[in-house]
Design a protein around this motif. Structure first.
Motif, PDB file in Angstrom:
ATOM      1  N   ARG A 107      38.951  19.343   0.832  1.00 39.50           N
ATOM      2  CA  ARG A 107      39.052  18.785   2.737  1.00 39.50           C
ATOM      3  C   ARG A 107      38.844  17.265   2.568  1.00 39.50           C
ATOM      4  NH1 ARG A 107      38.059  23.665   3.738  1.00 39.50           N
ATOM      5  NH2 ARG A 107      36.187  23.475   3.759  1.00 39.50           N
TER       6      ARG A 107
ATOM      7  N   ILE B 170      56.412  16.430   2.027  1.00 37.62           N
ATOM      8  CA  ILE B 170      56.983  16.941   1.784  1.00 37.62           C
ATOM      9  C   ILE B 170      58.848  17.095   2.178  1.00 37.62           C
ATOM     10  CG2 ILE B 170      55.206  18.820   1.106  1.00 37.62           C
ATOM     11  CD1 ILE B 170      56.574  20.741   3.159  1.00 37.62           C
TER      12      ILE B 170
ATOM     13  N   LEU C  59      47.554  16.044  14.171  1.00 34.74           N
ATOM     14  CA  LEU C  59      47.005  16.863  13.561  1.00 34.74           C
ATOM     15  C   LEU C  59      45.907  16.861  12.528  1.00 34.74           C
ATOM     16  CD1 LEU C  59      46.521  19.191  14.282  1.00 34.74           C
ATOM     17  CD2 LEU C  59      47.688  20.444  12.986  1.00 34.74           C
ATOM     18  N   ALA C  60      46.227  15.137  12.224  1.00 31.83           N
ATOM     19  CA  ALA C  60      45.150  15.237  10.153  1.00 31.83           C
ATOM     20  C   ALA C  60      44.509  14.507  11.011  1.00 31.83           C
ATOM     21  CB  ALA C  60      46.489  14.466   9.818  1.00 31.83           C
TER      22      ALA C  60
ATOM     23  N   ARG D 198      41.102  15.003   0.599  1.00 32.31           N
ATOM     24  CA  ARG D 198      42.607  14.349   1.230  1.00 32.31           C
ATOM     25  C   ARG D 198      42.389  13.445   1.934  1.00 32.31           C
ATOM     26  NH1 ARG D 198      42.813  20.350   1.327  1.00 32.31           N
ATOM     27  NH2 ARG D 198      43.676  21.178  -1.132  1.00 32.31           N
ATOM     28  N   ARG D 199      41.651  13.781   2.808  1.00 33.83           N
ATOM     29  CA  ARG D 199      41.996  12.622   4.112  1.00 33.83           C
ATOM     30  C   ARG D 199      42.386  11.038   3.224  1.00 33.83           C
ATOM     31  NH1 ARG D 199      36.213  14.813   6.857  1.00 33.83           N
ATOM     32  NH2 ARG D 199      37.832  17.044   7.283  1.00 33.83           N
TER      33      ARG D 199
ATOM     34  N   ARG E  29      50.892  18.412  -7.065  1.00 31.70           N
ATOM     35  CA  ARG E  29      50.187  19.674  -5.821  1.00 31.70           C
ATOM     36  C   ARG E  29      48.877  19.253  -6.661  1.00 31.70           C
ATOM     37  NH1 ARG E  29      54.842  20.990  -5.034  1.00 31.70           N
ATOM     38  NH2 ARG E  29      55.377  22.264  -3.416  1.00 31.70           N
TER      39      ARG E  29
ATOM     40  N   GLY F 228      59.879  17.707   5.887  1.00 34.33           N
ATOM     41  CA  GLY F 228      58.864  17.156   6.444  1.00 34.33           C
ATOM     42  C   GLY F 228      57.573  18.563   6.332  1.00 34.33           C
ATOM     43  N   GLY F 229      57.995  19.675   6.887  1.00 32.74           N
ATOM     44  CA  GLY F 229      56.581  20.648   7.121  1.00 32.74           C
ATOM     45  C   GLY F 229      56.121  20.745   7.941  1.00 32.74           C
TER      46      GLY F 229
ATOM     47  N   TYR G  16      50.633  13.065   2.853  1.00 31.13           N
ATOM     48  CA  TYR G  16      51.319  13.837   1.794  1.00 31.13           C
ATOM     49  C   TYR G  16      52.575  14.274   3.124  1.00 31.13           C
ATOM     50  CZ  TYR G  16      52.491  18.100  -0.873  1.00 31.13           C
ATOM     51  OH  TYR G  16      53.319  18.961  -1.974  1.00 31.13           O
TER      52      TYR G  16
ATOM     53  N   ARG H 276      52.687  11.353  10.034  1.00 29.56           N
ATOM     54  CA  ARG H 276      52.273  12.321  10.245  1.00 29.56           C
ATOM     55  C   ARG H 276      51.338  12.152   8.148  1.00 29.56           C
ATOM     56  NH1 ARG H 276      52.646  18.550  10.079  1.00 29.56           N
ATOM     57  NH2 ARG H 276      53.743  18.393   7.988  1.00 29.56           N
TER      58      ARG H 276
ATOM     59  N   LEU I 292      46.746  16.749  -5.683  1.00 26.24           N
ATOM     60  CA  LEU I 292      46.397  16.752  -3.639  1.00 26.24           C
ATOM     61  C   LEU I 292      44.763  17.722  -3.436  1.00 26.24           C
ATOM     62  CD1 LEU I 292      47.876  15.775  -1.538  1.00 26.24           C
ATOM     63  CD2 LEU I 292      48.660  17.250  -1.252  1.00 26.24           C
ATOM     64  N   GLY I 293      44.803  18.446  -4.926  1.00 27.06           N
ATOM     65  CA  GLY I 293      43.896  19.397  -5.011  1.00 27.06           C
ATOM     66  C   GLY I 293      44.974  20.948  -4.789  1.00 27.06           C
ATOM     67  N   LEU I 294      45.906  21.199  -4.295  1.00 21.90           N
ATOM     68  CA  LEU I 294      46.161  22.168  -3.900  1.00 21.90           C
ATOM     69  C   LEU I 294      46.708  23.698  -4.831  1.00 21.90           C
ATOM     70  CD1 LEU I 294      49.797  20.703  -1.780  1.00 21.90           C
ATOM     71  CD2 LEU I 294      47.026  21.773  -0.553  1.00 21.90           C
TER      72      LEU I 294
END
Lengths: 495, 253
Positions: free
Chosen positions: B72, B82, B99-100, B75-76, B45, B85-86, B80, B149, B48-50
Motif C-alpha cells: 500500500r 487501466i 483520491l490517490a 504503490r504510492r 499486476r 480508466g477505471g 496505474y 489520477r 503493482l502488487g495486485l
C-alpha cells in the motif's frame, strides 16, 4: 441511530409505568363480550381497568395470567380440563379450583351457560320429525350430516358420539363451518355440529338437540383472575362473583348474534346486558371513534416497523458487507438468515412468545428476524456486482480496505442496498399486521376485529392504512434515492 | 525504479508467468506485448502488487516489497492506468484524481492540487471538465483523467494496461501521439501493456514479447524484425509489420 435509541427509551419508559388492571379476551366475539363485561364491572367498582381485546388464544391468555401480565380473562371449564391442565386429569370442579389456586389463580362461579359442542337441526326439521334429543336422530338415518372436519377428527368427536348414541346415518360430509350453515339453509344438509352458544342458532332458527347421555364435556363459562385481586380489588371481585348464573345460554346467544349479525360493538352489548341487570354495578367503557383508532394503531404500527427496521439495518448491512468480503462466511450467513425467512410468519411470531411474552416485544423480535434477509442479500449482491476494474483501481491507488469500503464500495452499492431496505420495509409493514395476533396492536388489530365480527369496514380500517403506509414508505425511499445517490450514478443508469 | 527478479506465478499447477526479469528505469518506456493469455497483464499486476508472485522478487527502489501493507505504501510511488480508466462513477473527475492523495497530509494535498492544474495542461484536458462525472466525459477525456489520477501523486513509475484499448480508431492515432509526447516530457519509468505491435513500436524504447508466461525476446522493433529468435517471433512481427511501418512513417511525416 440516535432515533432508535430515543424510541427504545420511550418504549421502556412506557413499559415500566404503573399499569392499570388488564382484562384479556380470546379471538372470538363471545370472549370479547365477556371480557368487556368483566372490565365494565371493574370500572363500576372504581378500579382502573383496561380490556386487551382478542389478546390471544387460550394458552397465550392462561400463561399471561400465570405470569401476571394480565389480571383476568373469561375461560371455559372444558378448556381448562381438556387442554390447559389436561395433564392433571382433573375430575370435579373442586379439583380444578385447587389446581388453579396452586398457580395463584382463582376461578369465578360459573356464569350460567355451557358453551360445548352440540348437534343442531333446523326448527322445521325438528318439528316435522319430532326431534328433541340426539338419540332421536337414530330413527332417521336418511338425514344428511354436514360436520366440521375438526369435529370428525377429534377423539371426543363424531366417532365416539355416533357410537355412544348408536347413530348410523347414510351420508356424513366433512365441511367447513360456514359452508355447513349455508347447506343447512339451502336444505342440502340437515344436521350440523355447532357450539351451543353460536349466534347462528338464533340467526338461522336452529334447535340444539339435548345431550341426554352427557356425552359432550361441560364447557361452563367462568372468569379466571389472579387470586390476589380478592385483596387488591375486593369490590370488583364481589361483583364478578355476583355475575355467577346470570348469563344463560339464550342470553349469550342473543349477545353473540348482536355482535355477529348486527355489528354492534362489544362494549355496547356488555353495557346493555349490565344495565338490564340491576344487581350489578358497572360503568360503560367508551368505545373509540375511528379517528382515535386510526391515530392509535398508526403510532403502534410505525413503532412495530421502525424499531425492527432500524435494528435490522444496523445488523444486516454489516453482515452483508462481511458476507461479500468472505464468500464462505457469506454462504453460511445467507443460509441462516434465509432459513429464518422460510418460517411461516405467524409461526415465527408465536415462537418468540415463550422468550419474550406477549405484546410488542415478540412482534418486534420476529419482525427483526424477518427483515434481515432482503437487506443482507442486497448488500452482498450490490458489493459483489461492483466491476472488478474499479476494485482494482481502488487498490492500485493505495486505499486501505476500510477506506475502500467507505469511499468506493458502499457508495457504488448504495442503490442495491437502498432497494433491499425498501423491499424489507414494505414486507415488514405488511407482516406487522400479524402482530395483532399476539397483542402487539397496530393496523392488524382492526383487521382481526373485523374478521371476527364479520365487519368489512373495520377490515378496511386496518388494511387501507397498512397499504397506504407501504406506499408512503416506498415514496420516501424513491426520494431518498434521488437525494442520496451521487449524480454520477444516476446519469450512468439513465444512459 | 521498479525491478523484477525471476518472477513466476502459478495458479493450480499451471505457471502463467515464469522466470521474468524486468527493470523499469527513469526515462525508459517498455511495452509488454504478446498474444492473449501470454501473461502480460498478470505481469503488470505483479509489478503493482495486485498479484503476489509465487516465486521471485519485486523491488521498488532497490527494496523488496512483500505483503499488503508494504505494498500500500510502495504503490504510492507507482501510477496505474487501466483500460477505460477505471474511474469511479460516483465521483467527479477532480475527486477521482485526488483520491490517490487520500492518505496524504494537508500540505501534500495542496501541492497535489497545484500539480493537478499543471497536469491538466500536460495531458491536454480542459480544466473545466474536472467538475464533471465520468459518465459526462468522452472515452478520450476519461483516459486523460485516468492519467491525471495516476500522475497526481508524482510517482516514479507509470504502469498502463491497454491504455488506449477502449478508444475508437480515429481518436486512437491522435491519442498515441499525445501519449508519446507525454512519456517523453515526463521522463519517468513507463511500462505499458498492449496487443498492438505498432503501438508498442511507436511508443516504446524496448519491446518485451511474451508467450505462455515466458519472455521470448526483448529489444527494439528493429531488433525483433531483423533477428527474431524463433518462428513465433518472426510470425508475430511479420503479421503486423505493415501497420507498424504505416504508423512509424506517419509519425515521421
Amino acid at each position: 441511530m440516535r432515533c432508535c435509541v430515543a424510541i427504545l427509551v420511550f418504549v421502556c419508559s412506557v413499559a415500566s409505568a404503573q399499569r392499570p388492571y388488564v382484562v384479556g379476551s380470546k379471538l372470538f366475539n363471545e370472549s370479547v363480550i365477556l371480557g368487556e363485561i368483566v372490565t365494565q364491572l371493574g370500572l363500576g367498582a372504581g378500579e382502573d381497568v383496561v380490556h386487551e381485546r382478542q389478546f390471544g388464544g387460550s394458552a397465550v391468555l392462561f400463561n399471561a395470567l400465570v405470569d401476571g401480565k394480565i389480571d383476568a380473562y373469561p375461560e371455559y371449564t372444558g378448556t381448562l380440563r381438556q387442554e390447559l391442565l389436561a395433564d392433571a386429569g382433573l375430575e370435579g370442579d373442586e379439583a380444578l379450583v385447587k389446581a388453579l389456586a396452586e398457580l395463584g389463580i382463582a376461578m369465578s362461579a360459573p356464569l350460567g351457560f355451557n358453551n360445548t359442542y352440540a348437534i343442531g337441526v333446523r326448527r322445521e326439521t325438528a318439528d316435522r320429525l319430532g326431534l328433541r334429543t340426539i338419540e332421536d336422530l337414530r330413527d332417521h338415518p336418511g338425514l344428511v350430516y354436514g360436520l366440521t372436519n375438526e369435529f370428525i377428527d377429534r377423539g371426543d368427536g363424531w366417532g365416539r358420539l355416533s357410537a355412544a348414541y348408536r347413530l348410523d346415518p347414510e351420508r356424513v360430509r366433512g365441511m367447513q363451518h360456514e359452508l355447513a350453515y349455508r347447506g343447512l339453509l339451502a336444505g342440502s344438509v340437515d344436521v350440523v355440529d355447532l357450539y351451543s352458544t353460536d349466534a347462528e342458532i338464533e340467526l338461522y332458527d336452529l334447535v340444539a338437540l339435548e345431550d341426554e347421555l352427557g356425552f359432550f364435556p361441560r364447557y361452563d363459562a367462568v372468569v379466571l383472575y389472579r387470586a390476589e385481586l380478592r385483596r387488591e380489588a375486593a369490590g370488583w371481585i364481589d361483583q364478578l362473583e355476583a355475575l355467577g348464573g346470570e348469563i344463560d345460554a339464550s342470553a349469550m346467544v342473543a349477545m353473540n348474534r348482536r355482535a355477529k349479525a348486527e355489528d354492534v360493538d362489544e362494549s355496547e352489548i356488555a353495557d346493555a346486558f349490565l344495565a338490564s341487570n340491576g344487581s350489578l354495578n358497572s360503568e360503560a367503557t367508551r368505545s373509540e371513534s375511528w379517528q382515535e383508532r386510526l391515530a392509535r394503531t398508526t403510532v403502534q404500527h410505525v413503532f412495530l416497523v421502525a424499531i425492527p427496521m432500524c435494528l435490522g439495518a444496523a445488523v444486516a448491512i454489516p453482515l452483508g458487507v462481511a458476507a461479500a468480503a468472505m464468500p464462505r462466511f457469506g454462504q453460511v450467513v445467507v443460509a441462516i438468515v434465509g432459513v429464518a425467512q422460510t418460517i411461516p410468519s405467524l409461526a415465527l411470531l408465536v415462537l418468540f412468545i415463550p422468550l419474550l411474552g406477549i405484546g410488542a416485544k415478540p412482534a418486534i423480535a420476529a419482525l427483526f428476524v424477518y427483515c434481515l434477509l432482503p437487506m443482507v442479500r442486497s448488500t452482498q449482491a450490490g458489493l459483489a456486482s461492483i466491476p472488478q476494474p474499479l476494485i482494482e483501481s481502488a487498490r492500485a491507488i493505495g486505499l486501505t480496505p476500510g477506506r475502500r469500503l467507505v469511499v468506493v464500495e458502499l457508495p457504488l452499492a448504495a442503490r442495491a442496498i437502498l432497494a433491499g431496505v425498501k423491499t424489507s420495509m414494505v414486507i415488514t409493514i405488511g407482516f406487522a399486521t400479524l402482530g395483532a395476533f399476539i397483542g402487539a396492536g397496530g393496523y392488524g388489530e382492526p383487521i382481526l376485529t373485523g374478521i371476527r365480527r364479520n365487519d368489512f369496514s373495520l377490515i378496511v380500517q386496518g388494511a387501507a392504512p397498512a397499504a397506504a403506509l407501504a406506499l408512503v414508505a416506498q415514496g420516501f425511499f424513491e426520494i431518498l434515492e434521488r437525494l442520496a445517490l451521487p449524480r454520477g450514478l444516476r446519469r450512468v443508469d439513465r444512459g | 525504479m521498479l525491478e523484477l527478479l525471476g518472477v513466476g506465478k502459478q495458479y493450480d499447477e499451471r505457471w502463467v508467468l515464469r522466470g521474468v526479469d524486468l527493470r523499469a528505469d527513469a526515462g525508459r518506456v517498455i511495452a509488454l506485448i504478446g498474444p492473449s493469455g501470454s501473461g502480460k497483464s498478470t505481469l503488470l499486476r505483479v509489478m503493482l502488487g495486485l498479484i503476489e508472485p509465487s516465486e521471485g522478487r519485486v523491488l521498488v527502489d532497490g527494496e523488496e516489497v512483500v505483503g499488503a501493507s508494504a505494498w500500500r505504501v510502495a504503490r504510492r510511488r507507482v501510477g496505474y492506468v487501466i483500460q477505460d480508466g477505471g474511474l469511479f462513477p460516483h465521483m467527479t473527475a477532480r475527486r477521482n484524481a485526488m483520491l490517490a492523495l487520500d492518505h496524504a497530509g494537508r500540505s501534500d494535498r495542496r501541492e497535489a492540487l497545484v500539480r493537478l492544474t499543471e497536469l491538466t495542461g500536460l495531458v491536454r484536458l480542459d480544466a473545466a471538465l474536472l467538475d464533471r462525472f465520468p459518465s459526462e466525459l468522452s472515452g478520450g477525456q476519461r483516459q486523460r483523467v485516468a492519467l491525471l489520477r495516476a500522475l497526481v501523486s508524482n510517482p516514479e513509475t507509470l504502469l498502463l494496461d491497454e491504455p488506449l484499448g477502449a478508444l475508437d480508431p480515429e481518436v486512437r492515432a491522435e491519442a498515441q501521439r499525445e501519449l508519446r509526447d507525454l512519456f517523453r516530457s515526463l521522463g519517468k519509468a513507463v511500462v505499458f501493456v498492449t496487443h498492438d505491435l505498432a503501438e508498442a513500436a511507436y511508443l516504446a524504447d524496448e519491446i518485451v514479447l511474451l508467450r505462455d508466461g515466458v519472455v521470448v525476446q526483448r529489444g527494439s522493433f528493429a531488433e525483433l524484425r531483423s533477428s527474431p529468435v524463433d518462428d513465433f517471433v518472426s510470425r508475430f512481427v511479420g503479421a503486423q509489420v505493415d501497420r507498424v511501418r504505416a504508423l512509424l512513417d506517419g509519425a515521421v511525416a
